[in-house]
Design a protein around this motif. Structure first.
Motif, PDB file in Angstrom:
ATOM      1  N   PRO A   9       0.837  -1.202   0.000  1.00 38.61           N
ATOM      2  CA  PRO A   9       0.000   0.000   0.000  1.00 38.61           C
ATOM      3  C   PRO A   9       0.868   1.247   0.000  1.00 38.61           C
ATOM      4  CG  PRO A   9      -0.020  -1.032   2.171  1.00 38.61           C
ATOM      5  CD  PRO A   9       0.922  -1.834   1.319  1.00 38.61           C
ATOM      6  N   ALA A  10       0.608   2.121  -0.956  1.00 35.29           N
ATOM      7  CA  ALA A  10       1.410   3.342  -1.066  1.00 35.29           C
ATOM      8  C   ALA A  10       0.507   4.523  -1.415  1.00 35.29           C
ATOM      9  CB  ALA A  10       2.491   3.156  -2.129  1.00 35.29           C
ATOM     10  N   GLY A  12      -1.136   6.431   0.884  1.00 31.06           N
ATOM     11  CA  GLY A  12      -1.290   7.391   1.993  1.00 31.06           C
ATOM     12  C   GLY A  12      -0.773   8.778   1.627  1.00 31.06           C
ATOM     13  N   TRP A  13      -1.149   9.773   2.404  1.00 33.45           N
ATOM     14  CA  TRP A  13      -0.774  11.162   2.144  1.00 33.45           C
ATOM     15  C   TRP A  13       0.688  11.448   2.496  1.00 33.45           C
ATOM     16  CZ3 TRP A  13      -3.901  14.165  -0.568  1.00 33.45           C
ATOM     17  CH2 TRP A  13      -5.280  13.911  -0.536  1.00 33.45           C
ATOM     18  N   THR A  15       1.728  12.554   5.440  1.00 39.93           N
ATOM     19  CA  THR A  15       1.653  13.895   6.056  1.00 39.93           C
ATOM     20  C   THR A  15       2.887  14.221   6.901  1.00 39.93           C
ATOM     21  OG1 THR A  15       0.384  12.933   7.874  1.00 39.93           O
ATOM     22  CG2 THR A  15      -0.867  14.038   6.151  1.00 39.93           C
ATOM     23  N   LYS A  26       6.141   9.657  -0.564  1.00 46.64           N
ATOM     24  CA  LYS A  26       7.035   9.212   0.511  1.00 46.64           C
ATOM     25  C   LYS A  26       7.812   7.966   0.095  1.00 46.64           C
ATOM     26  CE  LYS A  26       5.030   7.100   3.996  1.00 46.64           C
ATOM     27  NZ  LYS A  26       4.304   6.834   5.248  1.00 46.64           N
ATOM     28  N   GLU A  27       7.127   7.069  -0.619  1.00 44.33           N
ATOM     29  CA  GLU A  27       7.722   5.786  -1.017  1.00 44.33           C
ATOM     30  C   GLU A  27       8.883   5.959  -1.986  1.00 44.33           C
ATOM     31  OE1 GLU A  27       4.500   6.706  -1.421  1.00 44.33           O
ATOM     32  OE2 GLU A  27       3.704   5.696   0.347  1.00 44.33           O
ATOM     33  N   GLN A 106      -8.605   8.078   0.317  1.00 39.57           N
ATOM     34  CA  GLN A 106      -7.782   7.435   1.344  1.00 39.57           C
ATOM     35  C   GLN A 106      -8.596   7.235   2.617  1.00 39.57           C
ATOM     36  OE1 GLN A 106      -6.570   9.666  -0.896  1.00 39.57           O
ATOM     37  NE2 GLN A 106      -4.354   9.534  -1.030  1.00 39.57           N
ATOM     38  N   GLY A 108      -8.146   4.680   4.738  1.00 41.93           N
ATOM     39  CA  GLY A 108      -7.459   3.836   5.707  1.00 41.93           C
ATOM     40  C   GLY A 108      -6.821   2.606   5.087  1.00 41.93           C
ATOM     41  N   LEU A 109      -5.934   1.984   5.856  1.00 47.34           N
ATOM     42  CA  LEU A 109      -5.188   0.823   5.351  1.00 47.34           C
ATOM     43  C   LEU A 109      -6.119  -0.344   4.991  1.00 47.34           C
ATOM     44  CD1 LEU A 109      -2.523  -0.641   4.765  1.00 47.34           C
ATOM     45  CD2 LEU A 109      -2.327  -1.130   7.216  1.00 47.34           C
ATOM     46  N   ALA A 112      -7.674   0.367   1.771  1.00 45.44           N
ATOM     47  CA  ALA A 112      -6.687   0.233   0.691  1.00 45.44           C
ATOM     48  C   ALA A 112      -6.555  -1.243   0.292  1.00 45.44           C
ATOM     49  CB  ALA A 112      -5.335   0.787   1.151  1.00 45.44           C
ATOM     50  N   LEU A 129       4.154  -3.132   4.370  1.00 51.27           N
ATOM     51  CA  LEU A 129       4.152  -1.669   4.487  1.00 51.27           C
ATOM     52  C   LEU A 129       5.558  -1.156   4.189  1.00 51.27           C
ATOM     53  CD1 LEU A 129       1.889  -0.963   7.583  1.00 51.27           C
ATOM     54  CD2 LEU A 129       1.289  -1.767   5.311  1.00 51.27           C
ATOM     55  N   PRO A 130       5.679  -0.309   3.175  1.00 48.32           N
ATOM     56  CA  PRO A 130       7.025   0.038   2.685  1.00 48.32           C
ATOM     57  C   PRO A 130       7.900   0.811   3.665  1.00 48.32           C
ATOM     58  CG  PRO A 130       5.331   1.300   1.524  1.00 48.32           C
ATOM     59  CD  PRO A 130       4.616   0.302   2.367  1.00 48.32           C
TER      60      PRO A 130
END
Ligand code: UTP
Length: 288
Positions: A9-10, A12-13, A15, A26-27, A106, A108-109, A112, A129-130
Motif C-alpha cells: 500500500p502506497a 497514503g498522504w 503527512t 514518501k515511497e 484514502q 485507511g489501510l 486500501a 508496508l514500505p
C-alpha cells in the motif's frame, strides 16, 4: 507452494513528510541509493513472490515511471557505452511483475487492501508496508511462510516495544506456542499503554488469508474514521487462526523524518562503499 503475490500500500498522504510529499511520494524518497519502496519489492522477490501489486493514489505516478522501462534513456546509455548504468536502469525495470491499482479516496489501510481483492483472488498473499525496513530482509517473510504452512494460518510480524511507543502501533494479545511463534487471541489498534494486552506490536509485514477481504467488507470505520486493518483482523480471528512471528534482528521505521534519517545513516554505515567515510565524518562531528 510458497506465496506468489505481495501487496504494497502506497496511497497514503505521507503527512509526516509534508511539504515534500506534495510533490514526491514518501515511497520514492531515497534510502541510501534506492527509493524506500524498492527495499520491499526486493525483499518480496527474494522469497519467491512473482507478482507485486502497488496501491497508489493521485500524485504517485513517479512510482510507476521508476519501475517502467525507459526506451529513450536506455538507448542513450547504450550509444554512450555506459554499460554499468544501463545495467542499473534495467535491473529496476525487471525487478518484478508489478501491477498498480488506485485507491481513489484514502479511507485507511483496511480500505486500501480491499481495493486489491480482485487482483489477489482466492489465495494467501503478503501485505508489506514500505516504511518498515528489516535488518534480516527476506528472512522475516520466509519464516512467516514456514509458520503459515505449519499452522495453516495468517501471520503477522511482531516485535516487543517500549511502553511509551505502544500508542503508535497495532498491539496483539497472544500466547506462545513455539520459539518465536505466538497464537493471537485479540488485537487493538493504537491502545493507551494501560489498556494494551501486551507489548507485542505489529510491524509492517502480514501474510493474509483471502478471507480478510470479507472481513474488511464488514468492518466499520474505527480510529480516525478510517477502516482499520487491525479491526478486520480482529474479525478474521473469530473464524480463522492468526499467529504472530517475533522476528529476529532490527527493524527501522523510515516513515518519519527522524526515522528516515536514522535508517539512512544505519544503512550507510553498513554499506562498504560509504561506511568507513561516514563513520569518520560522524566521529569528527560528534567531537565538535
Ligand atoms: P501511514 O499511517 O504510514 O500513513 O499508512 P501515510 O499516509 O503513509 O503517512 P502519514 O501518517 O500521513 O505521515 C500506513 C501505510 O498504509 C498506506 C500508506 O501508504 C502506508 O504505506 N495507506 C494508508 C494507504 O495506502 N491508504 C490509506 O488510506 C491509508
Amino acid at each position: 507452494m510458497g506465496i506468489k503475490k505481495a501487496v504494497i500500500p502506497a496511497a497514503g498522504w505521507g503527512t509526516r513528510f509534508l511539504p515534500i510529499t506534495k510533490a514526491i511520494p514518501k515511497e520514492m524518497l531515497p534510502l541510501l541509493n534506492k527509493p524506500i519502496i524498492q527495499y520491499c519489492i526486493e525483499e518480496a522477490t527474494a522469497c519467491g513472490v512473482e507478482q507485486v501489486v502497488i496501491i497508489t493514489a493521485s500524485g504517485k505516478n513517479s512510482i510507476e515511471d521508476y519501475f517502467d522501462s525507459d526506451f529513450e534513456l536506455e538507448s542513450m546509455l547504450e550509444q554512450k557505452g555506459e554499460t554499468r548504468l544501463l545495467e542499473k536502469v534495467r535491473y529496476v525495470s525487471n525487478l518484478a511483475d508489478i501491477g498498480y491499482i488506485r485507491q481513489r479516496v484514502q479511507l485507511g489501510l483496511g480500505h486500501a487492501v480491499l481495493t486489491v481483492k480482485n487482483m489477489i483472488g482466492n489465495e494467501p498473499f503478503f501485505l508489506m508496508l514500505p516504511d518498515d525496513i528489516f535488518e534480516n530482509k527476506e528472512f522475516v517473510l520466509k519464516e512467516m511462510i514456514r509458520i503459515h504452512e505449519s499452522y495453516q494460518c495468517s501471520v503477522v510480524a511482531v516485535k516487543r516495544i517500549a511502553r511509551e511507543e505502544i500508542n503508535r502501533y497495532g498491539i496483539v494479545a497472544c500466547k506462545k506456542v513455539a520459539e518465536r511463534v505466538y497464537k493471537v487471541s485479540d488485537l487493538i489498534e493504537k491502545p493507551e499503554a494501560d489498556e494494551a494486552p501486551s507489548d507485542f506490536a505489529i510491524m509492517g509485514r502480514y501474510l493474509l488469508a483471502p478471507e480478510i477481504f470479507e472481513c474488511i467488507n464488514k468492518t466499520k470505520p474505527g480510529r480516525n474514521g478510517e477502516i482499520q486493518l487491525t479491526d478486520a483482523l480482529k474479525r478474521l480471528i473469530r473464524h480463522y487462526p492468526l499467529y504472530a512471528y517475533e522476528f529476529e534482528g532490527e527493524r527501522w521505521d523510515a516513515g518519519t523524518p527522524a526515522g528516515w534519517l536514522e535508517t539512512t545513516i544505519t544503512l550507510a554505515l553498513k554499506e562498504p562503499s560509504t561506511g568507513p567515510r561516514l563513520r569518520n565524518y560522524l566521529n569528527k562531528q560528534l567531537k565538535k
